[in-house]
Design a protein around this motif. Structure first.
Motif, PDB file in Angstrom:
ATOM      1  N   GLN A  13       0.840  -1.205   0.000  1.00  0.00           N
ATOM      2  CA  GLN A  13       0.000   0.000   0.000  1.00  0.00           C
ATOM      3  C   GLN A  13       0.875   1.255   0.000  1.00  0.00           C
ATOM      4  O   GLN A  13       0.622   2.198  -0.749  1.00  0.00           O
ATOM      5  N   ALA A  14       1.907   1.264   0.828  1.00  0.00           N
ATOM      6  CA  ALA A  14       2.819   2.414   0.859  1.00  0.00           C
ATOM      7  C   ALA A  14       3.555   2.550  -0.469  1.00  0.00           C
ATOM      8  O   ALA A  14       3.788   3.667  -0.949  1.00  0.00           O
ATOM      9  N   GLY A  15       3.928   1.430  -1.081  1.00  0.00           N
ATOM     10  CA  GLY A  15       4.566   1.472  -2.388  1.00  0.00           C
ATOM     11  C   GLY A  15       3.644   2.049  -3.452  1.00  0.00           C
ATOM     12  O   GLY A  15       4.073   2.817  -4.313  1.00  0.00           O
ATOM     13  N   ALA A  16       2.357   1.703  -3.380  1.00  0.00           N
ATOM     14  CA  ALA A  16       1.374   2.245  -4.327  1.00  0.00           C
ATOM     15  C   ALA A  16       1.217   3.753  -4.125  1.00  0.00           C
ATOM     16  O   ALA A  16       1.138   4.515  -5.099  1.00  0.00           O
ATOM     17  N   GLU A  17       1.169   4.180  -2.884  1.00  0.00           N
ATOM     18  CA  GLU A  17       1.079   5.620  -2.599  1.00  0.00           C
ATOM     19  C   GLU A  17       2.320   6.342  -3.100  1.00  0.00           C
ATOM     20  O   GLU A  17       2.228   7.427  -3.686  1.00  0.00           O
ATOM     21  N   LEU A  59      -0.438  -5.857  -9.061  1.00  0.00           N
ATOM     22  CA  LEU A  59      -1.604  -6.685  -8.746  1.00  0.00           C
ATOM     23  C   LEU A  59      -2.653  -5.895  -7.965  1.00  0.00           C
ATOM     24  O   LEU A  59      -3.855  -6.025  -8.221  1.00  0.00           O
ATOM     25  N   LEU A  60      -2.197  -5.069  -7.030  1.00  0.00           N
ATOM     26  CA  LEU A  60      -3.116  -4.206  -6.281  1.00  0.00           C
ATOM     27  C   LEU A  60      -3.830  -3.252  -7.230  1.00  0.00           C
ATOM     28  O   LEU A  60      -5.056  -3.101  -7.181  1.00  0.00           O
ATOM     29  N   THR A 103      -0.371  -0.852 -13.737  1.00  0.00           N
ATOM     30  CA  THR A 103      -1.268  -1.822 -14.383  1.00  0.00           C
ATOM     31  C   THR A 103      -0.666  -2.369 -15.668  1.00  0.00           C
ATOM     32  O   THR A 103      -1.110  -3.397 -16.171  1.00  0.00           O
ATOM     33  N   ARG A 104       0.341  -1.709 -16.189  1.00  0.00           N
ATOM     34  CA  ARG A 104       0.983  -2.162 -17.422  1.00  0.00           C
ATOM     35  C   ARG A 104       2.347  -2.795 -17.160  1.00  0.00           C
ATOM     36  O   ARG A 104       3.102  -3.077 -18.091  1.00  0.00           O
ATOM     37  N   ALA A 116      -6.209  -9.805 -11.576  1.00  0.00           N
ATOM     38  CA  ALA A 116      -7.413  -9.109 -12.026  1.00  0.00           C
ATOM     39  C   ALA A 116      -7.314  -8.698 -13.492  1.00  0.00           C
ATOM     40  O   ALA A 116      -8.318  -8.269 -14.067  1.00  0.00           O
ATOM     41  N   ALA A 117      -6.159  -8.850 -14.104  1.00  0.00           N
ATOM     42  CA  ALA A 117      -6.040  -8.571 -15.543  1.00  0.00           C
ATOM     43  C   ALA A 117      -7.024  -9.440 -16.315  1.00  0.00           C
ATOM     44  O   ALA A 117      -7.596  -9.002 -17.324  1.00  0.00           O
ATOM     45  N   PHE A 118      -7.251 -10.645 -15.845  1.00  0.00           N
ATOM     46  CA  PHE A 118      -8.210 -11.542 -16.475  1.00  0.00           C
ATOM     47  C   PHE A 118      -9.619 -10.944 -16.401  1.00  0.00           C
ATOM     48  O   PHE A 118     -10.397 -11.029 -17.351  1.00  0.00           O
TER      49      PHE A 118
END
Length: 189
Positions: A13-17, A59-60, A103-104, A116-118
């Protein structure tokens, strides 16, 4: 000893932020360790390496975007579903630019298949059923739509449309109109 409070989920989560703040390419275990004021070695109880960290952020992000897109297309068909999906992608990119870039991120085939790409693919194909496309045209159309959505959003978020009229929103609307018209009149093989 592992610093109290660090978990894989908290690090991801911190990495995404951090990705949203500084860009996905700037997310590294070192940068994340600085964010938590710990030594990089403290993170390796939770993540394997930079590749693992970026994969988990991807993935998140794919999961978050799939949830938003599913909500946006629920109960819709045709152009309404197409616009709902496209707008969910565009809005996510604006709100979470680093996660959108994630996402890419290239995933290995097994990880991609379980991600969730599927769901993204299934939603796109469900939208295309409303246009009566079958294989292999459905695959061609999925690729076209992905290219159009991502290409427009990448150019827009990079500021490429900010220096001239008309407003990018007008171009976005026209792009969706054009894609809808193309899908309704898909050329025969």
């Amino acid at each position: 000893m592992v610093r109290a409070g660090l978990t894989t989920e908290r690090l991801v989560q911190a990495g995404a932020e951090l990705a949203d703040e500084t860009g996905f390419d700037q997310v590294t275990p070192s940068a994340l360790a600085r964010r938590f004021d710990v030594k990089v070695a403290s993170l390796y109880s939770h993540i394997k390496n930079a590749q693992d960290l970026k994969t988990r952020i991807a993935l998140l992000a794919l999961e978050e975007l799939a949830d938003l897109a599913a909500e946006a297309v629920a109960g819709r068909a045709g152009k309404d579903a197409l616009a709902g999906f496209a707008n969910a992608c565009r809005d996510y990119a604006r709100e979470h630019p680093g996660r959108y870039a994630a996402t890419r991120f290239p995933l290995d085939p097994d990880t991609a298949a379980d991600s969730a790409a599927f769901r993204h693919s299934l939603m796109m194909r469900a939208i295309l059923r409303g246009y009566s496309l079958t294989e292999p045209d459905q695959t061609h159309a999925v690729r076209l739509l992905g290219s159009a959505f991502h290409g427009f959003v990448d150019l827009e978020t990079a500021g490429s449309f900010s220096h001239s009229a008309p407003d990018p929103q007008e171009s976005w609307t026209r792009t969706l109109d054009a894609l809808d018209a193309l899908l309704r009149n898909w050329p025969a093989s």
